[in-house]
Design an enzyme around this catalytic site. Structure first.
Site, PDB file in Angstrom:
ATOM      1  N   SER A  22       0.728  -1.113   0.016  1.00 40.35           N
ATOM      2  CA  SER A  22      -0.021   0.068   0.093  1.00 40.35           C
ATOM      3  C   SER A  22       0.634   0.976   0.248  1.00 40.35           C
ATOM      4  O   SER A  22       0.447   2.230  -0.761  1.00 40.35           O
ATOM      5  CB  SER A  22      -0.866  -0.232   1.420  1.00 40.35           C
ATOM      6  N   ARG A  26       1.282   4.344  -3.090  1.00 38.76           N
ATOM      7  CA  ARG A  26       1.158   5.828  -2.709  1.00 38.76           C
ATOM      8  C   ARG A  26       2.498   6.586  -2.820  1.00 38.76           C
ATOM      9  O   ARG A  26       2.369   7.734  -3.493  1.00 38.76           O
ATOM     10  CB  ARG A  26       0.389   5.814  -1.246  1.00 38.76           C
ATOM     11  N   GLY A  94      -6.236  -3.589  -7.497  1.00 37.12           N
ATOM     12  CA  GLY A  94      -7.445  -2.647  -7.367  1.00 37.12           C
ATOM     13  C   GLY A  94      -6.637  -1.327  -6.801  1.00 37.12           C
ATOM     14  O   GLY A  94      -7.169  -0.366  -7.305  1.00 37.12           O
ATOM     15  N   ARG A 122     -13.677  -6.688 -10.775  1.00 41.88           N
ATOM     16  CA  ARG A 122     -13.896  -6.076  -9.636  1.00 41.88           C
ATOM     17  C   ARG A 122     -14.856  -4.732  -9.722  1.00 41.88           C
ATOM     18  O   ARG A 122     -14.747  -3.851 -10.872  1.00 41.88           O
ATOM     19  CB  ARG A 122     -12.709  -5.826  -8.966  1.00 41.88           C
ATOM     20  N   GLN A 170      -9.191   2.079  -0.441  1.00 41.12           N
ATOM     21  CA  GLN A 170      -8.993   2.460  -1.781  1.00 41.12           C
ATOM     22  C   GLN A 170      -9.907   3.558  -2.194  1.00 41.12           C
ATOM     23  O   GLN A 170      -9.581   4.692  -3.012  1.00 41.12           O
ATOM     24  CB  GLN A 170      -9.035   1.489  -2.823  1.00 41.12           C
ATOM     25  N   ASP A 317      -6.816  -8.346   4.464  1.00 35.59           N
ATOM     26  CA  ASP A 317      -6.056  -9.071   3.386  1.00 35.59           C
ATOM     27  C   ASP A 317      -5.445 -10.315   4.094  1.00 35.59           C
ATOM     28  O   ASP A 317      -4.902 -11.137   3.685  1.00 35.59           O
ATOM     29  CB  ASP A 317      -5.018  -8.426   2.800  1.00 35.59           C
ATOM     30  N   LYS A 344     -12.459  -9.417  -4.113  1.00 37.08           N
ATOM     31  CA  LYS A 344     -10.935  -9.078  -4.088  1.00 37.08           C
ATOM     32  C   LYS A 344     -10.556  -9.986  -5.277  1.00 37.08           C
ATOM     33  O   LYS A 344     -11.308 -10.152  -6.347  1.00 37.08           O
ATOM     34  CB  LYS A 344     -10.301  -9.718  -2.975  1.00 37.08           C
ATOM     35  N   ARG A 348     -12.670 -14.731  -1.996  1.00 37.60           N
ATOM     36  CA  ARG A 348     -11.712 -15.284  -1.243  1.00 37.60           C
ATOM     37  C   ARG A 348     -12.427 -16.103  -0.249  1.00 37.60           C
ATOM     38  O   ARG A 348     -11.815 -17.220   0.476  1.00 37.60           O
ATOM     39  CB  ARG A 348     -10.761 -14.494  -0.368  1.00 37.60           C
ATOM     40  N   ARG A 390      -2.807 -13.868  -2.373  1.00 35.32           N
ATOM     41  CA  ARG A 390      -3.051 -14.279  -0.779  1.00 35.32           C
ATOM     42  C   ARG A 390      -3.475 -15.653  -0.453  1.00 35.32           C
ATOM     43  O   ARG A 390      -3.143 -16.465   0.312  1.00 35.32           O
ATOM     44  CB  ARG A 390      -4.138 -13.425  -0.043  1.00 35.32           C
TER      45      ARG A 390
HETATM   46  O1  LIG Z   1      -5.721   1.022  -0.021  1.00 36.69           O
HETATM   47  C1  LIG Z   1      -4.898  -0.038  -0.079  1.00 36.69           C
HETATM   48  O2  LIG Z   1      -3.663  -0.295  -0.265  1.00 36.69           O
HETATM   49  C2  LIG Z   1      -5.691  -1.462  -0.011  1.00 36.69           C
HETATM   50  C3  LIG Z   1      -6.916  -1.517   0.592  1.00 36.69           C
HETATM   51  C4  LIG Z   1      -7.534  -2.862   0.896  1.00 36.69           C
HETATM   52  O3  LIG Z   1      -8.578  -2.880  -0.067  1.00 36.69           O
HETATM   53  P1  LIG Z   1     -10.167  -1.942   0.035  1.00 36.69           P
HETATM   54  O4  LIG Z   1      -9.844  -0.480  -0.031  1.00 36.69           O
HETATM   55  O5  LIG Z   1     -10.999  -2.498  -1.175  1.00 36.69           O
HETATM   56  O6  LIG Z   1     -10.617  -2.474   1.328  1.00 36.69           O
HETATM   57  C5  LIG Z   1      -6.825  -3.934   0.524  1.00 36.69           C
HETATM   58  O7  LIG Z   1      -7.594  -5.025   0.533  1.00 36.69           O
HETATM   59  C6  LIG Z   1      -5.681  -3.972  -0.474  1.00 36.69           C
HETATM   60  O8  LIG Z   1      -5.086  -4.953  -0.433  1.00 36.69           O
HETATM   61  C7  LIG Z   1      -5.002  -2.402  -0.439  1.00 36.69           C
HETATM   62  C1  LIG Z   2      -6.886  -6.845  -2.497  1.00 36.46           C
HETATM   63  C2  LIG Z   2      -5.558  -7.050  -2.908  1.00 36.46           C
HETATM   64  O1  LIG Z   2      -5.141  -5.956  -3.520  1.00 36.46           O
HETATM   65  P1  LIG Z   2      -5.542  -4.933  -4.659  1.00 36.46           P
HETATM   66  O2  LIG Z   2      -6.994  -4.566  -3.947  1.00 36.46           O
HETATM   67  O3  LIG Z   2      -4.721  -3.853  -4.612  1.00 36.46           O
HETATM   68  O4  LIG Z   2      -5.668  -5.696  -5.875  1.00 36.46           O
HETATM   69  C3  LIG Z   2      -4.653  -7.658  -1.810  1.00 36.46           C
HETATM   70  O5  LIG Z   2      -3.228  -7.219  -1.803  1.00 36.46           O
HETATM   71  O6  LIG Z   2      -4.945  -8.644  -1.196  1.00 36.46           O
END
Ligand SMILES: O=C(O)C1=C[C@@H](OP(=O)(O)O)[C@@H](O)[C@H](O)C1
Ligand SMILES: C=C(OP(=O)(O)O)C(=O)O
Length: 435
Positions: A22, A26, A94, A122, A170, A317, A344, A348, A390
């Protein structure tokens, strides 16, 4: 690619887990919006973060990679991105597509964002809906629900007051990033606090971001002032696999160095400790705005617990590997409020139930979680990762602690932890081979 994981003897030694995914995303995005050079140390050079790098390069940001885990970024300022010639490819990530949508929604040029088959399934309305309220013009497939996303220049965007229906870092980050380009303040209310790396890093770059309880606010930004270097802490989501492995494999003791312990991410430590895990947090220090520490984990007997409510976004996660821990715990573990896991990289909740069943596990899948009665005996099996990193790593830990596992489509670990299987091999070797 298939990976065979043999049952482990006790795990011992030290692991430097890779940089936080993360924070790596950023750091490239914000450094690319500044106009002075930024060195990013301990950058996670995984497939997802490299997707972000490629997108930022396509937007005119200069990126060099002087070392394996080091990036040198030179942007052209907050208003210095340029129109990409091609579709921006977020790959499997994502975080890349949603956060970049927030940045691109405020730009005076046209752009298109897409990704792989999983990413194109997604949900994207969660960012498009609030960004549209800000005046942004974003279109996607099936009534703007899915990528590819086309972003058209807007006639100026406005700050909004938005209550998020789901706790998603996110979505929050996309709105904070768009909020930099708005003509007034943007106020976001979260149902529960999600990871706050964007808020911390925006502050490091001089943006005015404030929080009061569940409300976070950003004022419009004229320019970002970049720090010269950003030190990315180790990823607690990657550390989680070793926290569980060392807890459930008798006689183990592992030191995990330089792990980020931002309180919005430490749900896994809280829950494992509540289950009886022996995790010591030592050598606490700061890496910029982020707290880090070494974690020393020793094998322990676990008991089942309840995982629900505000803690869910703090360990979202880690739930696949937490399910593995629950299989080794005495009593019932109930996980609820985790329906986000269905959207995800794969569903999952469904995938973990299905794949661990191949090892003989009986897990009850509920609409929003899992019910697991333990302890259970697991057998060797051939399992599928569903092309989800994961999942592949959680299955590997189950195999390591039980009778071994053969994992199909295991190359996906490169999304967040490229050296994961190399670390398993090193631990096996240090222990004098497998059981
Ligand atoms: O902001 C981020 O870096 C993340 C937020 C999470 O997703 P969500 O914002 O969809 O919950 C997480 O599951 C993802 O692995 C990374
Ligand atoms: C959900 C995940 O990442 P992203 O949403 O960035 O694909 C993850 O890393 O488990």
């Amino acid at each position: 690619m298939k990976e065979v994981v043999k049952p482990a003897r006790k795990l011992a030694g030290e692991i430097a887990v890779p940089g936080d995914k993360s924070i790596s995303h950023r750091s490239v995005m914000l450094a690319g919006l500044a106009d002075s050079p930024v060195t990013i140390c301990n950058f996670l050079a995984s497939a997802d973060c490299l997707s972000t790098v490629a997108c930022m390069q396509a937007l005119g940001v200069k990126v060099d990679r002087p070392g394996e885990d080091e990036l040198a970024i030179l942007g052209n300022g907050l208003y210095g991105l340029s129109e990409p010639e091609e579709v921006l490819d977020a790959g499997n990530s994502g975080t890349t597509i949603r956060l970049l949508t927030g940045i691109l929604a405020g730009q005076p040029f046209f752009s298109v964002l897409s990704g792989d088959g999983s990413l194109r399934r997604r949900p994207m309305a969660r960012v498009i809906t609030p960004l549209s309220k800000m005046g942004c013009r974003i279109y996607g497939r099936e009534g703007s629900r899915y990528a590819p996303l086309a972003i058209v220049p807007a006639d100026g965007i406005h700050g909004i007051d938005y209550t998020m229906p789901v706790a998603s870092a996110q979505v929050k980050s996309a709105l904070l990033f768009a909020g930099m380009f708005a003509d007034g303040p943007t106020r976001i209310t979260e149902p529960y606090i999600s990871r706050d790396h964007s808020e911390r890093m925006l502050q490091t770059f001089g943006a005015k971001v404030t929080r009061s309880g569940l409300i976070v606010k950003i004022a419009p930004v004229q320019e970002l002032s970049a720090p010269r270097t950003i030190d990315v802490p180790g990823d607690i989501s990657s550390a989680a696999f070793w926290l569980v492995a060392a807890t459930i494999i008798p006689g183990s003791r592992l030191r995990l160095t330089n792990v980020g312990i931002n309180p919005t991410r430490t749900g896994i430590i809280d829950i494992l400790r509540r289950m009886g895990a022996d995790i010591e947090i030592t050598n606490q220090r700061q890496a910029g705005e982020e707290p880090v520490a070494d974690l020393v984990v020793s094998a322990a007997e676990l008991s089942g617990t309840t995982v629900e409510g505000e803690i869910i976004p703090r360990l979202i996660d880690e739930i696949p590997v937490l399910a593995v821990a629950a299989l080794f715990a005495k009593g019932r573990t109930v996980i609820s409020g985790a329906e986000e896991l269905r959207v995800k990289e794969t569903d999952r909740l469904k995938a973990i139930t299905l794949e661990l069943a191949k090892m003989g596990a009986r897990i009850e899948e509920t609409v929003d979680g899992l019910i697991i009665d333990g302890p259970q005996r697991l057998e060797a099996a051939v399992c599928q990762s569903h092309d989800d990193h994961r999942m592949a790593m959680a299955l590997a830990i189950a195999g390591l602690a039980a009778g071994g596992v053969e994992i199909e489509e295991a190359a996906c670990v490169a999304i967040s932890y490229p050296r994961f299987f190399a670390h398993i091999a090193a631990l096996q070797e240090a222990a004098g081979g497998s059981r």
